[in-house]
Design a protein around this motif. Structure first.
Motif, short mmCIF file in Angstrom:
data_model
loop_
_atom_site.label_atom_id
_atom_site.label_comp_id
_atom_site.label_asym_id
_atom_site.label_seq_id
_atom_site.Cartn_x
_atom_site.Cartn_y
_atom_site.Cartn_z
N GLN A 40 6.95 -0.04 -1.57
CA GLN A 40 6.80 -1.46 -1.25
C GLN A 40 5.57 -2.05 -1.94
N TYR A 41 4.45 -1.30 -1.92
CA TYR A 41 3.24 -1.78 -2.61
C TYR A 41 3.51 -1.95 -4.11
N LEU A 42 4.15 -0.95 -4.71
CA LEU A 42 4.38 -0.97 -6.15
C LEU A 42 5.34 -2.09 -6.55
N ASN A 43 6.37 -2.26 -5.78
CA ASN A 43 7.33 -3.32 -6.09
C ASN A 43 6.74 -4.72 -5.94
N ASN A 44 5.69 -4.82 -5.13
CA ASN A 44 5.12 -6.14 -4.84
C ASN A 44 3.91 -6.46 -5.71
N MET A 45 3.56 -5.57 -6.65
CA MET A 45 2.35 -5.80 -7.45
C MET A 45 2.43 -7.08 -8.26
N ALA A 46 3.58 -7.36 -8.82
CA ALA A 46 3.71 -8.54 -9.68
C ALA A 46 3.94 -9.80 -8.86
N ALA A 47 4.83 -9.72 -7.87
CA ALA A 47 5.18 -10.91 -7.10
C ALA A 47 4.11 -11.32 -6.11
N LEU A 48 3.37 -10.33 -5.57
CA LEU A 48 2.35 -10.59 -4.53
C LEU A 48 2.93 -11.46 -3.41
N GLU A 59 -2.66 -4.46 -3.36
CA GLU A 59 -2.07 -4.66 -4.67
C GLU A 59 -3.09 -5.11 -5.72
N PHE A 60 -4.18 -5.72 -5.29
CA PHE A 60 -5.17 -6.22 -6.26
C PHE A 60 -5.86 -5.09 -7.02
N PRO A 61 -6.35 -4.04 -6.38
CA PRO A 61 -6.86 -2.91 -7.18
C PRO A 61 -5.75 -2.04 -7.74
N LEU A 62 -4.57 -2.03 -7.08
CA LEU A 62 -3.50 -1.13 -7.50
C LEU A 62 -2.93 -1.53 -8.87
N ARG A 63 -2.69 -2.81 -9.07
CA ARG A 63 -2.01 -3.26 -10.29
C ARG A 63 -2.78 -2.92 -11.57
N PRO A 64 -4.09 -3.23 -11.67
CA PRO A 64 -4.79 -2.87 -12.92
C PRO A 64 -4.88 -1.37 -13.14
N GLU A 120 -5.52 10.13 0.24
CA GLU A 120 -6.01 9.67 -1.05
C GLU A 120 -5.02 10.01 -2.17
N GLN A 121 -4.25 11.07 -1.99
CA GLN A 121 -3.25 11.44 -2.99
C GLN A 121 -2.01 10.56 -2.87
N ASN A 122 -1.88 9.85 -1.76
CA ASN A 122 -0.79 8.89 -1.57
C ASN A 122 -1.11 7.56 -2.25
N ILE A 123 -0.07 6.86 -2.64
CA ILE A 123 -0.25 5.46 -3.07
C ILE A 123 -0.21 4.62 -1.80
N MET A 124 -1.35 4.58 -1.13
CA MET A 124 -1.46 3.91 0.17
C MET A 124 -2.79 3.17 0.22
N ALA A 125 -2.90 2.23 1.16
CA ALA A 125 -4.04 1.31 1.21
C ALA A 125 -5.26 1.87 1.93
N LEU A 157 -16.02 -9.63 3.69
CA LEU A 157 -15.46 -8.28 3.53
C LEU A 157 -14.50 -7.94 4.66
N LEU A 158 -14.81 -8.40 5.87
CA LEU A 158 -13.89 -8.18 6.99
C LEU A 158 -12.57 -8.91 6.74
N GLY A 159 -12.68 -10.10 6.15
CA GLY A 159 -11.46 -10.81 5.78
C GLY A 159 -10.66 -10.04 4.75
N ALA A 160 -11.36 -9.44 3.78
CA ALA A 160 -10.68 -8.62 2.78
C ALA A 160 -10.03 -7.40 3.42
N ALA A 161 -10.71 -6.81 4.41
CA ALA A 161 -10.13 -5.67 5.12
C ALA A 161 -8.84 -6.07 5.83
N PHE A 162 -8.83 -7.26 6.42
CA PHE A 162 -7.62 -7.79 7.04
C PHE A 162 -6.51 -7.95 6.01
N ALA A 163 -6.86 -8.38 4.80
CA ALA A 163 -5.86 -8.57 3.75
C ALA A 163 -5.32 -7.25 3.22
N VAL A 164 -6.04 -6.15 3.47
CA VAL A 164 -5.57 -4.83 3.05
C VAL A 164 -4.74 -4.18 4.15
#
Length: 739
Positions: A40-48, A59-64, A120-125, A157-164
């Motif tokens: 789900q994270y990977l599929n949503n990298m472009a569309a956000l 998705e913001f650190p994942l995509r680059p 950490e080995q997972n593609i997870m947030a 940063l707490l707002g960013a944590a909520f967004a993650v």
């Protein structure tokens, strides 16, 4: 660099071990571990698109990273970040004056816990979320009482944590609670309190509002998640007593068919049932599944609040279990365990995602996977009970028990423990999963370390000693000069013992088994006339110009005795606690060539105990030493000891104060034959103990014992010189391993 490693060696050991685990994980599962949420994270990298089950922050650190190096680069970066998080936790603890060894222990869970390495080995947030957690802790704790600017940054940063991770919303409660109490501003500087609290809330609100506006722009409705309250439905479905609920035609469809007591778990109802497009069947006209499920959940909460609360609290308590187990209705624990085959391949999207974003089919390297799984299943994780103890220690410090009241660390302990409790309670309110417990590895050990430092007070331990002779040793030796000694030398370390050392010297035997006995008193920077009293009683006296501790004084005495021709060294205290008449008994096993090191034992003999805590400590540390050295020991801190002189100078001695276990474990590590004999220990004859408060002494004693074991047993092959490894007795026979 060498000095840094020596100073922070325990952290360095944990970092090396953590690095090995992460390298194994990277090799074992390629290109990464891909879970359902990963796709789900990977599929949503472009569309956000914000209208998905998970928020879009990851998705913001994942995509680059995916663009630069695929999924393998993502997990490598996440593993590196995991190691840096351990360093950051250690550095923050040290900044708050937490003892160095305790700060390293606070960092150990995130460095060494196999479940952390697996996520950490997972593609997870989760790793990105942990970064934001630690950044908030640093902002609020790392530079004293925060002003409004740092509070504002923390809010952002707490707002960013909520967004993650949406549950990050709950962290704002802990931050506000901390900002209210820190610095006692609520009593004296209320305007400052209002400014910084408002700044934190405003910072969070900026991110939250921006996210909500973006959500509205993309979906044409207000909200912040695409989740349809299915988890809330799952939580309430488990406890719903439908016979007592005012259900209508629509909500009755959502009542589970299973009777109470036989219900499935939250995960089953939230995902298996709710996720089935054909469930629950035809709905009344004008209604939707989401609306009816939400209404059903609200009815249960309104009419059965205690049942819902109790179910959430029971799930919260699961995180503090001593071992990692899974209840039949919980999210399966195996999802977060290393497998010997690639996980989740039954979902065809797993292999597709691996090829598309990782460049290869998912594959497992069997050998490292087996190693990781064995480590994880055989204790390679942080016990929930240990985390619970950390919580209790932190809460005790927050309450101001012991020295915490004047430590200045009560609010510092409050922030991580409150954040952890609130975060995990919030997660448990919806669903229990061991994945959701992982932030506790960041928060609870740090909270416990800060709390323990607050309860125990300032560390009484002194810096480790340099190799002999250091500057103080050299000055003392120069003043003492060259002297010859009898075959047996009794070394006594003395600091301000003028009132008690006289009777000890008077009662000291002049011969032992036909051999003459000399006494060497090493005066450790005393401010009274201990040296003069000792000289008047016929002792040889060496005066160290500064006070360093009993361990430093004894080490100096060992070397002076050996350099003066002594064959055997005996230690005793200057306060009259030991019976000098037992000297013959103490030395006899060495003279008979049955031992190289003999120590008395109050447990085998007799003790006039003056402290219940110390009585317990003697037994606890004897068990710990027995486990570490794999031989039965009954008393590690008895001060009446005898040893061969060359052994006394061969043992690595670094501790200026808490030296008794260091000497004992060091002798055993060198292969010395160690014997314990029943001996007598009396109460002090004069003065007061210089060992410090019981808990402080115990904590430092445990530190010395464990670090000595690591140095002498775990790392000895690379640290010990050949001369030390092959010390020999006077009979030119290599000493045998004690047994």
């Amino acid at each position: 660099m060498k000095r840094v490693l020596r100073t922070h060696w325990l952290l360095a050991v944990f970092l090396v071990a953590g690095t090995v685990l992460r390298v194994l994980a990277t090799i074992a599962y390629r290109p990464a571990i891909i879970y359902t949420d990963s796709v789900q994270y990977l599929n949503n990298m472009a569309a956000l698109s914000p209208n998905e089950l998970n928020p879009i922050g990851y998705e913001f650190p994942l995509r680059p990273l995916v663009s630069l190096g695929g999924l393998t680069l993502v997990v490598i970066v996440q593993h590196l970040v995991g190691l840096l998080l351990g360093i950051a936790i250690y550095a923050l603890a040290r900044r708050l004056n937490v003892y160095r060894w305790l700060a390293a222990l606070a960092a150990a869970p995130i460095l060494l816990d196999a479940y952390q390495v697996q996520i950490e080995q997972n593609i997870m947030a989760e790793t990105t979320f942990d970064v934001l957690l630690v950044a908030v802790l640093w902002l609020l704790l790392g530079w004293g009482v925060p002003g409004w600017k740092r509070a504002l940054a923390a809010g952002l940063l707490l707002g960013a944590a909520f967004a993650v991770r949406t549950i990050g919303l709950t962290l704002l409660i802990a931050a506000v609670l901390y900002l209210v109490v820190v610095g006692n501003a609520w009593r004296r500087r209320r305007l400052e309190l209002v400014r910084r609290t408002a700044a934190a809330i405003a910072g969070f609100a900026v991110v939250f509002a921006a996210y909500a506006v973006y959500f509205h722009a993309e979906t044409d409705r207000w909200g912040f998640t695409g989740a349809e309250n299915q988890v809330l439905y799952g939580r309430t479905a488990v406890v719903a007593d439908c016979s007592k609920l005012p259900l209508n035609e629509g909500t009755r469809l959502f009542c589970p068919k299973e009777p109470l007591g036989e219900r499935l778990g939250v995960d089953k109802y939230a995902h298996n049932h709710y996720g089935d497009p054909n469930w629950p069947g035809p709905l009344p006209p004008g209604t939707t599944k989401q609306e009816l499920a939400t209404e059903f959940a609200r009815l249960v909460i309104r009419h059965q609040p205690l049942d819902v609360t109790w179910a959430a609290l029971k799930d919260f308590a699961k995180g503090f279990a001593p071992t990692r187990t899974t209840s039949p209705d919980d999210v399966p624990l195996e999802r977060w365990q290393f497998q010997t085959t690639y996980p989740n391949l039954q979902d065809p999207n797993t292999a597709k995602a691996a090829v598309k974003w990782g460049g290869s089919e998912p594959q497992v390297a069997h050998a490292p996977a087996v190693i990781l799984r064995a480590y994880q299943l055989n204790g390679g994780y942080t016990s929930g009970t240990l985390l619970g103890i950390c919580v209790l220690i932190a809460l005790a410090a927050v309450a101001g028990l012991g020295r915490a009241k004047t430590s200045g660390l009560r609010s510092a302990a409050l922030l991580p423990v409150a954040a952890g409790v609130i975060l995990l309670l919030g997660s448990a309110a919806f669903e229990f999963s061991w994945r959701y417990q992982l932030p506790g590895l960041v928060l609870f050990p740090l909270a416990g370390a800060i709390g323990l430092r607050a309860l125990l007070g300032k560390d009484q331990a002194r810096p480790a000693m340099a190799d002999y002779p250091d500057d103080v040793d050299s000055l003392a030796v120069k003043d003492f000069g060259q002297q010859s000694f009898a075959p047996i030398v009794v070394v006594i370390a003395a600091y301000n013992e003028a009132g008690g050392i006289g009777p000890v010297l008077t009662n000291m035997p002049r011969t032992c088994s036909g051999l003459p006995v000399d006494v060497l008193v090493v005066v450790d920077g005393a401010t009274d006339d201990t040296a003069d009293v000792a000289r008047r009683h016929g002792a040889n006296v060496c005066v160290a110009p500064s006070n360093r501790g009993q361990g430093a004084a004894l080490r100096l005495g060992y070397h002076l005795a050996a350099e003066g021709g002594a064959q055997y060294v005996v230690t005793t205290d200057a306060d009259g606690q030991y019976d000098n008449d037992e000297l013959d008994v103490l030395l006899q096993p060495i003279l008979d060539d049955r031992a190289d090191f003999v120590t008395g034992s109050r447990r085998l003999g007799a003790e006039d105990a003056d402290s219940r805590l110390r009585w317990v400590g003697v037994r606890v540390f004897a068990v710990l030493a027995s486990i570490l050295t794999r031989r039965k020991l009954t008393d590690t801190s008895f001060g009446f000891r005898a040893m061969r002189a060359e052994l006394a100078t061969a043992v690595t001695l670094r501790e200026p104060q808490y030296q008794s276990s260091e000497l004992l474990l060091g002798a055993l590590a060198l292969g010395a034959r160690v014997v314990e004999l029943p001996m007598t220990m009396r109460r002090r004859g004069d003065g007061t103990s210089k060992k410090g408060p019981g808990l402080v002494y115990g904590a430092n004693y445990a530190r010395v014992m464990t670090t000595t074991w690591l140095r002498e047993y775990v790392l000895r092959s690379s640290r010990r010189t050949p001369a030390r490894a092959s010390w020999r007795t006077r009979s030119d026979r290599t000493a045998r391993t004690s047994g």
